[in-house]
Motif scaffolding. Structure first.
Motif, PDB file in Angstrom:
ATOM      1  N   ARG A   1       0.802  -1.221   0.066  1.00 51.12           N
ATOM      2  CA  ARG A   1       0.179  -0.259   0.097  1.00 51.12           C
ATOM      3  C   ARG A   1       1.078   1.323   0.016  1.00 51.12           C
ATOM      4  NH1 ARG A   1      -3.915   2.201   4.494  1.00 51.12           N
ATOM      5  NH2 ARG A   1      -5.238   3.280   3.085  1.00 51.12           N
ATOM      6  N   PRO A   2       0.630   2.225  -0.990  1.00 47.87           N
ATOM      7  CA  PRO A   2       1.449   3.171  -0.926  1.00 47.87           C
ATOM      8  C   PRO A   2       1.471   4.226   0.492  1.00 47.87           C
ATOM      9  CG  PRO A   2      -0.263   3.621  -2.487  1.00 47.87           C
ATOM     10  CD  PRO A   2      -0.213   2.159  -1.839  1.00 47.87           C
ATOM     11  N   SER A   3       2.566   4.606   1.030  1.00 49.98           N
ATOM     12  CA  SER A   3       2.469   5.271   2.329  1.00 49.98           C
ATOM     13  C   SER A   3       2.502   6.843   2.026  1.00 49.98           C
ATOM     14  CB  SER A   3       4.094   5.060   2.978  1.00 49.98           C
ATOM     15  OG  SER A   3       4.945   5.584   2.060  1.00 49.98           O
ATOM     16  N   GLY A   4       2.062   7.294   3.075  1.00 46.59           N
ATOM     17  CA  GLY A   4       1.853   8.958   2.808  1.00 46.59           C
ATOM     18  C   GLY A   4       0.455   9.445   3.023  1.00 46.59           C
ATOM     19  N   LEU A   5      -0.010  10.454   2.954  1.00 47.49           N
ATOM     20  CA  LEU A   5      -1.117  11.080   3.119  1.00 47.49           C
ATOM     21  C   LEU A   5      -2.012  11.231   1.908  1.00 47.49           C
ATOM     22  CD1 LEU A   5      -0.141  13.901   5.683  1.00 47.49           C
ATOM     23  CD2 LEU A   5      -1.306  11.809   6.218  1.00 47.49           C
ATOM     24  N   THR A   6      -3.188  10.871   1.972  1.00 48.79           N
ATOM     25  CA  THR A   6      -4.287  11.227   0.918  1.00 48.79           C
ATOM     26  C   THR A   6      -4.406  12.472   0.886  1.00 48.79           C
ATOM     27  OG1 THR A   6      -6.304  10.729   1.983  1.00 48.79           O
ATOM     28  CG2 THR A   6      -5.239   8.920   1.087  1.00 48.79           C
ATOM     29  N   LEU A   7      -4.901  13.129  -0.201  1.00 47.25           N
ATOM     30  CA  LEU A   7      -5.301  14.658  -0.439  1.00 47.25           C
ATOM     31  C   LEU A   7      -6.480  14.821   1.017  1.00 47.25           C
ATOM     32  CD1 LEU A   7      -5.143  17.236  -1.931  1.00 47.25           C
ATOM     33  CD2 LEU A   7      -7.050  16.605  -3.344  1.00 47.25           C
ATOM     34  N   ILE A   8      -7.522  13.989   1.042  1.00 42.93           N
ATOM     35  CA  ILE A   8      -8.314  14.130   1.995  1.00 42.93           C
ATOM     36  C   ILE A   8      -7.841  14.319   3.413  1.00 42.93           C
ATOM     37  CG2 ILE A   8     -10.419  13.218   3.129  1.00 42.93           C
ATOM     38  CD1 ILE A   8     -11.392  12.102   0.350  1.00 42.93           C
ATOM     39  N   GLU A   9      -6.796  13.350   3.853  1.00 40.41           N
ATOM     40  CA  GLU A   9      -6.342  13.393   4.966  1.00 40.41           C
ATOM     41  C   GLU A   9      -5.563  14.788   5.267  1.00 40.41           C
ATOM     42  OE1 GLU A   9      -5.361   8.654   5.783  1.00 40.41           O
ATOM     43  OE2 GLU A   9      -4.262   9.849   4.825  1.00 40.41           O
ATOM     44  N   LEU A  10      -4.877  15.285   4.261  1.00 43.45           N
ATOM     45  CA  LEU A  10      -4.003  16.267   4.366  1.00 43.45           C
ATOM     46  C   LEU A  10      -4.955  17.644   4.491  1.00 43.45           C
ATOM     47  CD1 LEU A  10      -1.326  17.704   4.141  1.00 43.45           C
ATOM     48  CD2 LEU A  10      -1.810  17.904   1.672  1.00 43.45           C
ATOM     49  N   LEU A  11      -6.127  17.623   3.775  1.00 40.38           N
ATOM     50  CA  LEU A  11      -6.849  18.855   3.925  1.00 40.38           C
ATOM     51  C   LEU A  11      -7.734  18.740   5.439  1.00 40.38           C
ATOM     52  CD1 LEU A  11      -8.572  18.918   0.426  1.00 40.38           C
ATOM     53  CD2 LEU A  11      -6.918  20.467   1.193  1.00 40.38           C
ATOM     54  N   VAL A  12      -8.117  17.678   5.841  1.00 39.47           N
ATOM     55  CA  VAL A  12      -8.527  17.717   7.202  1.00 39.47           C
ATOM     56  C   VAL A  12      -7.540  18.181   8.234  1.00 39.47           C
ATOM     57  CG1 VAL A  12      -9.402  15.950   8.988  1.00 39.47           C
ATOM     58  CG2 VAL A  12     -10.283  15.756   6.601  1.00 39.47           C
ATOM     59  N   THR A  13      -6.164  17.664   8.112  1.00 35.92           N
ATOM     60  CA  THR A  13      -5.156  17.847   9.028  1.00 35.92           C
ATOM     61  C   THR A  13      -5.035  19.584   8.950  1.00 35.92           C
ATOM     62  OG1 THR A  13      -4.150  15.754   9.017  1.00 35.92           O
ATOM     63  CG2 THR A  13      -2.864  17.717   9.701  1.00 35.92           C
TER      64      THR A  13
END
Length: 196
Positions: free
Chosen positions: A5-17
């Motif tokens: 599974r690719p590691s890192g943040l999804t765009l949605i996770e980044l926007l919520v943060t």
């Protein structure tokens, strides 16, 4: 074969943060602004109260009239173009003149600096230019000073000079965040930051 599974943040996770960080910073900045505003008001009120107590005690100690007047230059009393928040001076009013004028032989006992930006110090008409303490400790008048930030009544401070000449802070007995002054033997809210 095992798929990773690719590691890192999804765009949605980044926007919520980022959204949470913005909300927390907004709360922190509002809290700091309140803290700084309250600190400026407390400092101004404490400094002016100390000045009034000093003037009264000097009048009693020396047996001469001691006057406090608004002053922008720290050497003479100001006229209608000067406000109390611009600064003030305390001096031995040896000739007991009224309205007060600092004469050459009258020593200046203390100079009050201008208040922080946004802080106003406004008296009622009884103290529009000056107040004087007599050797018995009584003031030449009774009245109230309002200390406000950006002319807001909420959170303001007040100092009332009573009949004996003593100065005291206004209190907020009705918990509406507006200090009270003495009027006809009762406590009432100050009505304005420009004319308490």
């Amino acid at each position: 074969m095992v798929t990773r599974r690719p590691s890192g943040l999804t765009l949605i996770e980044l926007l919520v943060t980022l959204g949470l960080i913005v909300v927390l910073l907004t709360i922190a900045v509002a809290g700091l602004e309140f803290f700084f505003r309250r600190s400026r008001l407390d400092a101004a009120a404490s400094n002016f109260m100390t000045t009034l107590n000093f003037a009264r005690s000097e009048a009693i100690r020396t047996g001469v009239t001691v006057s406090v007047c608004k002053s922008r230059n720290g050497t003479s009393c100001g006229d209608s173009g000067v406000n109390w928040e611009d600064g003030w001076i305390v001096f031995a009013n040896l000739d007991d003149d009224s309205p007060v004028v600092v004469d050459v032989n009258e020593p200046i006992l203390r100079v009050g600096p201008p208040l922080a930006k946004g802080v106003s110090l406004r008296p009622n008409v009884n103290f529009s230019r000056f107040l004087s303490y007599r050797p018995d400790g009584r003031a030449n008048n009774i009245g109230t000073f309002a200390i406000c930030y950006n002319n807001r009544l909420a959170g303001a401070k007040s100092i009332t000079i009573i009949g004996t000449g003593r100065a005291r802070f206004g209190i907020d007995t009705n918990d509406d965040d507006i200090p009270e002054k003495e009027e006809d033997g009762r406590s009432v809210n100050i009505e304005s930051c420009t004319n308490p």
